[in-house]
Design an enzyme around this catalytic site. Structure first.
Site, PDB file in Angstrom:
ATOM      1  N   GLU A 150       3.550  -7.805  -1.981  1.00  0.00           N
ATOM      2  CA  GLU A 150       3.378  -7.664  -0.637  1.00  0.00           C
ATOM      3  C   GLU A 150       2.568  -8.733  -0.028  1.00  0.00           C
ATOM      4  OE1 GLU A 150       4.405  -3.661  -1.978  1.00  0.00           O
ATOM      5  OE2 GLU A 150       3.088  -5.029  -2.616  1.00  0.00           O
ATOM      6  N   CYS A 182       0.555  -0.379  -2.343  1.00  0.00           N
ATOM      7  CA  CYS A 182      -0.603   0.140  -2.628  1.00  0.00           C
ATOM      8  C   CYS A 182      -1.718  -0.123  -1.646  1.00  0.00           C
ATOM      9  CB  CYS A 182      -1.252  -0.672  -3.979  1.00  0.00           C
ATOM     10  SG  CYS A 182      -1.816  -2.232  -3.659  1.00  0.00           S
ATOM     11  N   CYS A 195      -2.496  -3.542  -0.277  1.00  0.00           N
ATOM     12  CA  CYS A 195      -1.446  -4.208   0.381  1.00  0.00           C
ATOM     13  C   CYS A 195      -1.162  -3.601   1.719  1.00  0.00           C
ATOM     14  CB  CYS A 195      -0.173  -4.112  -0.438  1.00  0.00           C
ATOM     15  SG  CYS A 195      -0.181  -5.198  -2.284  1.00  0.00           S
TER      16      CYS A 195
END
Length: 154
Positions: free
Chosen positions: A60, A88, A91
């Site tokens: 990302e 996560c 990101c």
């Protein structure tokens, strides 16, 4: 929550395909992401953490870097992130910083955890108070805080 349509399926499939190709590349992990604006892919990324020795080089993040570089602007308002798995915390926060309008993902953080990745643990860790976290966070004494705040004020 926005409805999931054919365009979403197409773009998410592209992100999943990137993640599958990453399995074939040495130094990559199986994650892929794209940034789409007005129906066009403006950024693409795969996890390059191992290859670049960079803990922030998630798919990302790489897609956001690519999109921002191509657009000449770090703000990607109205753009959509399509990711092979749930971003996560790092990101997801980067998606907020970029002002994306939406994030669409395939595998959940629970799926990711099942296969040995730590995203879910980091979500749990960040929900704890600073005193309960595994990573020690030490704020500066007042004089150093004042110096740092002066820079921000300037």
């Amino acid at each position: 929550m926005t409805s999931f349509d054919q365009a979403d399926r197409k773009f998410l499939q592209h992100a999943i395909t990137i993640s599958r190709h990453a399995l074939e590349d040495q130094g990559k992990t199986p994650f892929g992401a794209i940034v789409v604006l007005e129906g066009e892919i403006i950024g693409e990324g795969t996890s390059s953490v191992i290859e670049l020795l960079d803990p922030s080089a998630h798919a990302e993040i790489m897609a956001l870097r690519d999109a921002a570089s191509k657009r000449g602007n770090q703000l990607l308002e109205k753009a959509i992130m399509y990711s092979s798995s749930e971003p996560c915390p790092m990101c997801l926060t980067a998606c907020y910083w970029a002002r994306l309008s939406r994030v669409v993902f395939g595998a959940t953080s629970h799926d990711v955890a099942r296969y040995g990745f730590e995203d879910l643990q980091f979500y749990r860790e960040l929900s704890r108070t600073a005193e309960q976290r595994l990573l020690c966070e030490d704020p500066a004494e007042q004089d150093m805080r004042d110096q740092a705040a002066d820079v921000l004020r300037a």
